[in-house]
Design an enzyme around this catalytic site. Structure first.
Site, PDB file in Angstrom:
ATOM      1  N   SER A 150       0.841  -1.190   0.000  1.00  0.00           N
ATOM      2  CA  SER A 150       0.000   0.000   0.000  1.00  0.00           C
ATOM      3  C   SER A 150       0.883   1.249   0.000  1.00  0.00           C
ATOM      4  CB  SER A 150      -0.926  -0.055   1.228  1.00  0.00           C
ATOM      5  OG  SER A 150      -1.927   0.915   1.170  1.00  0.00           O
ATOM      6  N   ASP A 167      -8.940  -6.127  -4.771  1.00  0.00           N
ATOM      7  CA  ASP A 167      -8.508  -4.865  -4.167  1.00  0.00           C
ATOM      8  C   ASP A 167      -8.989  -3.724  -5.050  1.00  0.00           C
ATOM      9  OD1 ASP A 167      -7.208  -2.681  -3.114  1.00  0.00           O
ATOM     10  OD2 ASP A 167      -5.208  -3.566  -3.158  1.00  0.00           O
ATOM     11  N   HIS A 205      -8.190  -4.971  -0.356  1.00  0.00           N
ATOM     12  CA  HIS A 205      -6.873  -4.389  -0.079  1.00  0.00           C
ATOM     13  C   HIS A 205      -6.204  -5.042   1.135  1.00  0.00           C
ATOM     14  CE1 HIS A 205      -3.807  -1.361  -0.438  1.00  0.00           C
ATOM     15  NE2 HIS A 205      -4.009  -0.902   0.772  1.00  0.00           N
ATOM     16  N   ASP A 206      -7.008  -5.415   2.098  1.00  0.00           N
ATOM     17  CA  ASP A 206      -6.490  -6.076   3.301  1.00  0.00           C
ATOM     18  C   ASP A 206      -5.681  -7.333   3.015  1.00  0.00           C
ATOM     19  OD1 ASP A 206      -7.092  -4.500   5.415  1.00  0.00           O
ATOM     20  OD2 ASP A 206      -8.688  -5.765   6.230  1.00  0.00           O
TER      21      ASP A 206
END
Lengths: 384, 384
Positions: free
Chosen positions: B140, B326, B359-360
């Site tokens: 990220s 994501d 995204h996690d």
């Protein structure tokens, strides 16, 4: 129109002595067979088409769709727009006086559901002497009302146009609603929903709610196309865009402000502007009520999630429309409705429109979309 | 570690007498050739792996990835985690005293960028006597730092692992950051960023910011799977799920609360909980600073948007990883980086992992993901 008799609500509460604001367009025919009810979504009203005399900018919210010669042609149909209970555009809502207490409803306004709105709309039709609708039509939350009409009053609706809608909200949809609601309810000016008594308005919360909403109405693509990473000095950005790649003059010619407080990018000032504008006119309790009605709508709920069983009651013919880039009410949600109707061997048309505009597309002028709706209404027979 | 000399920042401001908190794992070899720098994202710190003595729940945020025998194997590599300037986990940030004024920085803490963080990290490496990194790695926002390392110090980094990242934020990404920031800055307890002086914390804003963040970290699918439309009475929901479809007992056996203020669905209470927890420990000014660093990162900016030109300076070998669901940093953004590197004939591996977690996923244990990272680190030669 004023209604004295109490309307029983899904919650067990009821509303009496309530007012429904509505507008009509076109002429009801002698057989009373050409009425079309248009249902609104979160931020809209009974003013679906036309302009008010002397107010140039007062176009109805679906004026591109509804009017003489338009897809929903008011030369053929008698169109009715109703403002829903709990809204803030004329019908009875949380800013009005509760006849039981003599005080403003505020947070005491009962939670209303899509089903309640449909019941209220049915009473309005009763009062207008209309037994059967040629069609009911709505987009987004309005589409939920159209769908619910076919379940609550299957004998009173011949056609349903369910546009950019869904059979219920996903967890993500609910999540966005919840963040927006929390922004409002934790605003110190909200006062537990009794802000009218305090002479305040929870504008901070309303602004945040509207900003979140706007992000979900637009597609990622259209946001990149309209705003991209453009900064707020547009002239400077344009002059830089003319430079060849790697030109040294481009290196730092649009300086960042290096601020966390000032808007730097155009998307930021756009959202701030939308939030500011909304907070000037929208009611905070209405926002809570309408998003909750969205959360609660789930006709399959009493059938253990089985939508095919839930839609077995519907006897109307259907047009469903979805838009490819709508990630709020994605095409797959419309397809769930289509499948459930087909499971029941219902007559259903479905158009999945390849449009870049996200959820907002249902309010815009995509020619394929407009043409699909026009054809559908042209196919509806009306006996005079 | 304390640094007396002023660090010049991209904004033109500078920071002096600042502190960088860091941790190391494993042993630096004699040739000082086995160092790996791990960069953190918004809500993380220098504590990337391991547990503190006597604190069972103090696992580092990437402990599944980093440690003895793990993909980033600390038996082979000397791993360094650094807390970034402006953060609230140890390094100098807005809650500390400005040596120029003797007062807490607050809103006066200078805006820091990804490039500034990399410069500060390079100074730390200087102090540790490490000239060249075997690798720099981040997910990220951490991936942006890894990418920036290869541009700012191309001679000092042999490999870069850029995970679930992007070459810049889209308009939608900036939009979500902006709403979160506005929630914080319009909280009356924010006091223009000088809330420390007022003994307040803008918790309402922090809660909203975190709730928005959480929605964007998860995929729609995983949210539906984890929460769906489940209500807060889970035992009742489970017993109903066991009923056959259409069973009359299911009709209204999980009654809605019909409340706009109480949490009704599990997703709501999950988000409220995450928001409450976050507001207890995270600094509001840090939130603004870190989201702004995200907004500002854009290495192609000085090349008129041409990422291939921008990445020409990079000489490291690359691994990029993205995750299919994501939508915050979508695979297509990683592919932009891959393409720009290939345009420059750089050595780049790319894995697009089909994972449901949004995204996690970059923090989770997807076996294909873990295996790709393990293989990559195994392939890195380290001369003793």
């Amino acid at each position: 129109m004023q209604f004295a008799a109490a309307l029983p609500l899904q919650s067990g509460a009821s509303l009496r002595d309530y007012h429904l604001s509505f507008e009509t367009y076109g002429t009801l025919n002698a057989a009373r067979s050409n009425a079309v009810l248009v249902c609104h979504a979160l931020n809209a009203s009974h003013h679906v088409a036309g302009v008010y005399a002397g107010q140039d900018k007062s176009e109805g919210w679906w004026d591109n769709m509804i009017g003489p010669g338009k897809p929903l042609d008011t030369n053929k149909f008698f169109v009715i727009g109703v403002n829903n209970l709990g809204s803030c555009f004329g019908s009875t809502g949380p800013m009005h006086t509760n006849p039981d207490t003599g005080r403003v409803y505020g947070a005491g306004f009962p939670v209303v559901t899509v089903e309640d709105w449909v019941d209220a709309q049915a009473r309005l039709l009763d009062a207008l002497g209309i037994q059967t609708l040629a069609a009911v039509m709505g987009g987004s939350l309005g589409g939920m009302q159209a769908l619910s009409w076919t379940l609550q009053y299957p004998g009173r609706v011949r056609h349903a146009l369910v546009i950019a809608s869904a059979p219920n909200l996903t967890a993500e949809n609910i999540a966005f609603n919840e963040v927006a609601r929390r922004a409002i309810t934790t605003d110190p000016e909200f006062h537990g929903g009794h802000f009218y008594d305090h002479g305040t308005v929870p504008k901070r919360g309303l602004r945040i709610a509207r900003m979140i909403g706007h992000i979900t109405y637009l597609s990622d693509d259209v946001m990149n196309e309209k705003f991209g990473r453009d900064q707020i000095a547009p002239a400077l950005v344009a002059s830089l865009a003319a430079l060849p790649p790697g030109d040294v003059r481009a290196t730092s010619a649009v300086p960042y402000k290096f601020s966390t407080l000032e808007a730097e990018f155009q998307i930021e000032s756009y959202l701030r502007y939308q939030g500011d504008k909304f907070a000037e006119y929208f009611d905070a309790n209405t926002y809570l009520l309408i998003t909750r009605a969205l959360d609660y709508f789930d006709p399959a709920r009493r059938y253990n999630g089985n939508l095919s069983l839930a839609l077995a009651r519907a006897s109307a013919k259907f047009l469903l429309v979805s838009f490819t880039t709508d990630w709020r009410f994605a095409p797959k949600r419309s397809r769930e409705i289509v499948k459930a109707l087909l499971d029941n061997k219902r007559d259903v048309s479905y158009a999945e429109i390849d449009a870049p505009h996200g959820h907002d597309a249902f309010l815009l002028d995509d020619p394929r979309y407009i043409s699909v709706v026009r054809s559908y209404f042209e196919s509806i027979e009306v006996q005079a």
